[in-house]
Every structure is written in structure tokens, then in C-alpha cells.
Design an enzyme around this catalytic site. Structure first.
Site, mmCIF file in Angstrom:
data_model
loop_
_atom_site.group_PDB
_atom_site.id
_atom_site.type_symbol
_atom_site.label_atom_id
_atom_site.label_comp_id
_atom_site.label_asym_id
_atom_site.label_seq_id
_atom_site.Cartn_x
_atom_site.Cartn_y
_atom_site.Cartn_z
ATOM 1 N N ASP A 127 -4.527 -23.713 3.712
ATOM 2 C CA ASP A 127 -4.309 -24.454 4.973
ATOM 3 C C ASP A 127 -5.607 -24.797 5.711
ATOM 4 O O ASP A 127 -5.624 -25.692 6.549
ATOM 5 C CB ASP A 127 -3.412 -23.634 5.910
ATOM 6 C CG ASP A 127 -2.058 -23.313 5.287
ATOM 7 O OD1 ASP A 127 -1.645 -24.050 4.379
ATOM 8 O OD2 ASP A 127 -1.428 -22.335 5.707
ATOM 9 N N ARG A 162 6.588 -50.947 -1.741
ATOM 10 C CA ARG A 162 7.404 -49.965 -1.017
ATOM 11 C C ARG A 162 6.528 -49.084 -0.140
ATOM 12 O O ARG A 162 5.346 -48.925 -0.408
ATOM 13 C CB ARG A 162 8.099 -49.048 -2.019
ATOM 14 C CG ARG A 162 9.405 -49.585 -2.513
ATOM 15 C CD ARG A 162 9.926 -48.642 -3.573
ATOM 16 N NE ARG A 162 11.218 -49.077 -4.049
ATOM 17 C CZ ARG A 162 11.752 -48.668 -5.182
ATOM 18 N NH1 ARG A 162 11.095 -47.837 -5.960
ATOM 19 N NH2 ARG A 162 12.946 -49.082 -5.545
ATOM 20 N N GLU A 222 3.384 -30.924 6.745
ATOM 21 C CA GLU A 222 4.707 -30.281 6.822
ATOM 22 C C GLU A 222 5.034 -29.786 8.235
ATOM 23 O O GLU A 222 6.186 -29.722 8.632
ATOM 24 C CB GLU A 222 4.803 -29.111 5.832
ATOM 25 C CG GLU A 222 3.846 -27.961 6.147
ATOM 26 C CD GLU A 222 4.031 -26.732 5.258
ATOM 27 O OE1 GLU A 222 4.942 -26.714 4.425
ATOM 28 O OE2 GLU A 222 3.230 -25.792 5.419
HETATM 29 O O1 F6P Z 1 -0.250 -20.584 4.048
HETATM 30 C C1 F6P Z 1 -0.136 -21.242 2.836
HETATM 31 C C2 F6P Z 1 1.196 -21.949 2.739
HETATM 32 O O2 F6P Z 1 1.262 -22.571 1.468
HETATM 33 C C3 F6P Z 1 1.501 -22.937 3.850
HETATM 34 O O3 F6P Z 1 0.875 -24.173 3.658
HETATM 35 C C4 F6P Z 1 3.008 -23.009 3.781
HETATM 36 O O4 F6P Z 1 3.552 -23.409 5.027
HETATM 37 C C5 F6P Z 1 3.383 -21.597 3.436
HETATM 38 O O5 F6P Z 1 2.249 -21.016 2.820
HETATM 39 C C6 F6P Z 1 4.565 -21.467 2.531
HETATM 40 O O6 F6P Z 1 4.857 -20.121 2.423
HETATM 41 P P1 F6P Z 1 5.746 -19.482 1.289
HETATM 42 O O7 F6P Z 1 5.020 -19.630 -0.004
HETATM 43 O O8 F6P Z 1 5.894 -18.062 1.701
HETATM 44 O O9 F6P Z 1 7.023 -20.261 1.268
#
Ligand code: F6P
Length: 323
Positions: A127, A162, A222
Site C-alpha cells: 500500500d 469502451r 479500492e
Molecule cells: O495491506 C495490503 C492489502 O493488500 C490492502 O491493499 C488490502 O486492502 C488488504 O491488504 C487486503 O487484505 P486481506 O488480504 O486480508 O484480504
């Protein structure tokens, strides 16, 4: 002779193995006994230790994920959980612990160090939202995976005229989306740090089509209020009025897999080696990270107390580059 242990915690990140390998081998170089803890803080609480020699970390630098396994561990957030963890470390006569992970993991490291236990953190999360490191282990690889997807989507988007939405990870941080948008030549980037209305995106995409653009790529983080799913629903609901619909690709965990890039292998290696150097100098209660090209340590208290800020001038750059 010191006895040290290393664990990986939170979301796995490509390059973690390089960091484990560096901790193990530079630790052995210092004539320390090295142990691994399986599955992060869960393994610490559950007393899941294994001895690590030089050969145990052979052939792993090119592998994604983590050979030690990882976990998210709510029990470690409780004092009772941390006491159990401390007890396990003491039972194995471990003098210090290396914790490879992101925000939650380093917050845990800080809690252990406040209990008087020597820990050294190593900055790792795809992240790139961790205070104390300009780049964390895994970001570069995740970004390259997102870019490969964007490059591919552009080809099919151009063929059909698109609009495509690509959602990338990042939790509440827009770093991955912003960088993928800039490096991928996206038409629009949506990040959690700024609320973007779907109407603004639609207006921009319409203008792009009028300019004769063959494709339209929107990169969405996200954590954005309008993530890919919400955007899709909005565009679907207002399809007649907006004049076009969206195709959506959510990259999700695909970004965490795959082989680490050269950058992440080197970053993991440099951070792992720096971490054992710090311990050798009795400097603990810190996290090693990349600052202005150098591997430097930041006190865990500072890491835990601060939030890394996204450079918002890059959003302006993304806007300016879309012509
Ligand atoms: O912190 C890394 C990360 O991949 C984030 O980008 C994401 O929101 C989260 O972990 C997803 O977590 P998990 O693998 O526990 O679903």
C-alpha cells in the site's frame, strides 16, 4: 551469542522473502542463532518457531509471498495476546525480534517494544502507506502488475471504444492508484483522499471521446468512496443519460502475487541487512525504511503516531498529463 527471531505479518508483499533471507544470513554472519516464527503474530502467540540456517533461505529471493507465512491476528491487539507472545519469546531465549510488515504490524511491534522487548521493524506493504519509508517492500512489484493489466486493457479498450475501470488495492491510500494511473497513462484517477463524483468522471470521459481518444481508462483505488463496484452501479443506473457503460476489472490479490521485481528484492535485502546492523549496535524500538534513497531507522513511536501523506501534487500531474 544472540538468539534472534524473524516474522512476517499482515498482507504478504513481494520482497518479504528477500528481507527474511537477509536477516537470516547477516544474522548468521554475526554468529547469532536465527529462528523464524510461522504465520506472524499468530505463530508467536501459538509458539510456532523453527530454526533457520543459511540453506533454509536458499532459492527464495525470487519468490513472491513469504516462506514463513503471515496472518492478521486480532488476539495480538489484546494485552493478553501480547503477554502470551512475550512468554513464548522468553521460553525460547530469543533476545530480539524482527517484524516485517505494514501499519498494523509495526503498531504491534511498538506495543512489544513498550513492554521492554527489543524489536526492529522492517517496512513492508504493497500500500505504501507507512510513515518512515518513502517506498515499502512490495510496492514496486504490485505497481508493475497493475501496469501490465492497464496496458492490456488499453488494447481491448481501443478496439471497442469502451471505457474501462481498473480497481487497484491500497486500503485507504491512493498511492498505488495514482502511480498506476500516471505510469499507465490513464484518463482519470480516483483516490480515497479526494471524493470524486461519478458525474465528474462521466463528463471527463465524454470530453476525451470528443477529442477522438480511442480508449478511456479510469484507475480507481479500492478505498475510494466510489470504488469500482459503486461506479459500475452508478453508470449502469444512469446508462441512458450518460450515454455509455463501464467495463470493470478488479485486480485484487493478483497484485500481491508474482515474483518480486529487482527493486523489491534489493529493497528487502538492504532493509533486512540494515535491521540486523541496528540490533548489533543495540538500536532497537525502531523500524528501518527507505528515506531519500538511504536505509534509515525511525523510532517505532514516531511510526505509530504519524500518518504518511500522499503527495497530492501528483494528482495534479495525472490531470495535466491527460490531454
Ligand atoms: O495491506 C495490503 C492489502 O493488500 C490492502 O491493499 C488490502 O486492502 C488488504 O491488504 C487486503 O487484505 P486481506 O488480504 O486480508 O484480504
Amino acid at each position: 551469542m544472540k538468539r534472534i527471531a524473524v516474522l512476517t505479518s499482515g498482507g504478504d508483499a513481494p520482497g518479504m522473502n528477500a528481507a527474511i533471507r537477509a536477516v537470516v544470513r547477516t544474522g548468521l554472519d554475526k554468529r547469532w542463532a536465527v529462528f523464524g516464527v510461522r504465520h506472524g503474530y499468530t505463530g508467536l502467540i501459538g509458539d510456532n518457531f523453527l530454526g533457520l540456517g543459511a540453506r533454509d533461505v536458499g532459492g527464495i529471493i525470487q519468490q513472491g509471498g513469504t516462506i514463513l507465512g503471515s496472518s492478521r491476528c486480532p488476539e495480538f491487539e489484546t494485552e493478553g495476546g501480547r503477554i502470551k507472545a512475550l512468554r513464548a519469546l522468553q521460553q525460547h531465549d530469543i533476545d530480539a525480534l524482527f517484524i516485517i510488515g505494514g501499519n498494523g504490524s509495526q503498531a504491534g511491534a511498538y506495543e512489544l517494544s513498550k513492554m521492554g522487548y527489543p524489536v526492529v521493524g522492517i517496512a513492508s506493504t504493497i500500500d505504501n502507506d507507512l510513515y518512515g519509508s518513502d517506498m515499502t517492500i512490495g510496492v514496486d512489484t504490485a505497481l508493475n502488475i497493475a501496469l501490465e493489466a492497464i496496458d492490456r486493457l488499453k488494447i481491448t479498450a481501443s478496439s471497442h471504444q469502451r471505457a474501462f475501470v481498473v480497481e487497484v488495492m491500497g486500503r485507504n491510500c491512493g498511492y498505488l492508484a495514482l502511480m498506476a494511473g500516471i505510469a499507465g497513462g490513464a484518463e482519470f484517477v480516483v483516490i480515497p483522499e479526494i471524493k470524486t463524483e461519478p458525474e465528474t468522471i462521466a463528463a471527463r470521459l465524454r470530453a476525451d471521446y470528443r477529442k477522438g481518444k480511442a480508449h478511456a481508462i479510469v484507475v480507481v483505488a479500492e478505498g475510494a468512496h466510489y470504488n469500482a463496484e459503486r461506479l459500475w452501479h452508478y453508470f449502469d443506473e444512469h446508462h441512458e443519460r450518460l450515454g455509455f457503460e463501464l467495463r470493470v476489472t478488479i485486480l485484487g490479490h493478483v497484485q500481491r502475487g508474482g515474483a518480486p521485481s529487482a527493486f523489491d528484492r534489493l529493497l528487502g535485502t538492504r532493509m533486512g541487512a540494515a535491521a540486523t546492523e541496528h540490533l548489533a549496535r543495540a538500536e532497537h524500538g525502531v523500524m528501518v525504511g527507505l528515506t531519500n534513497g538511504q536505509i534509515l531507522a525511525t523510532p517505532l513511536a514516531e511510526v505509530a503516531a504519524n500518518k504518511k501523506q500522499l503527495d497530492m501534487s501528483l494528482l495534479e500531474l495525472a490531470r495535466a498529463l491527460n490531454k
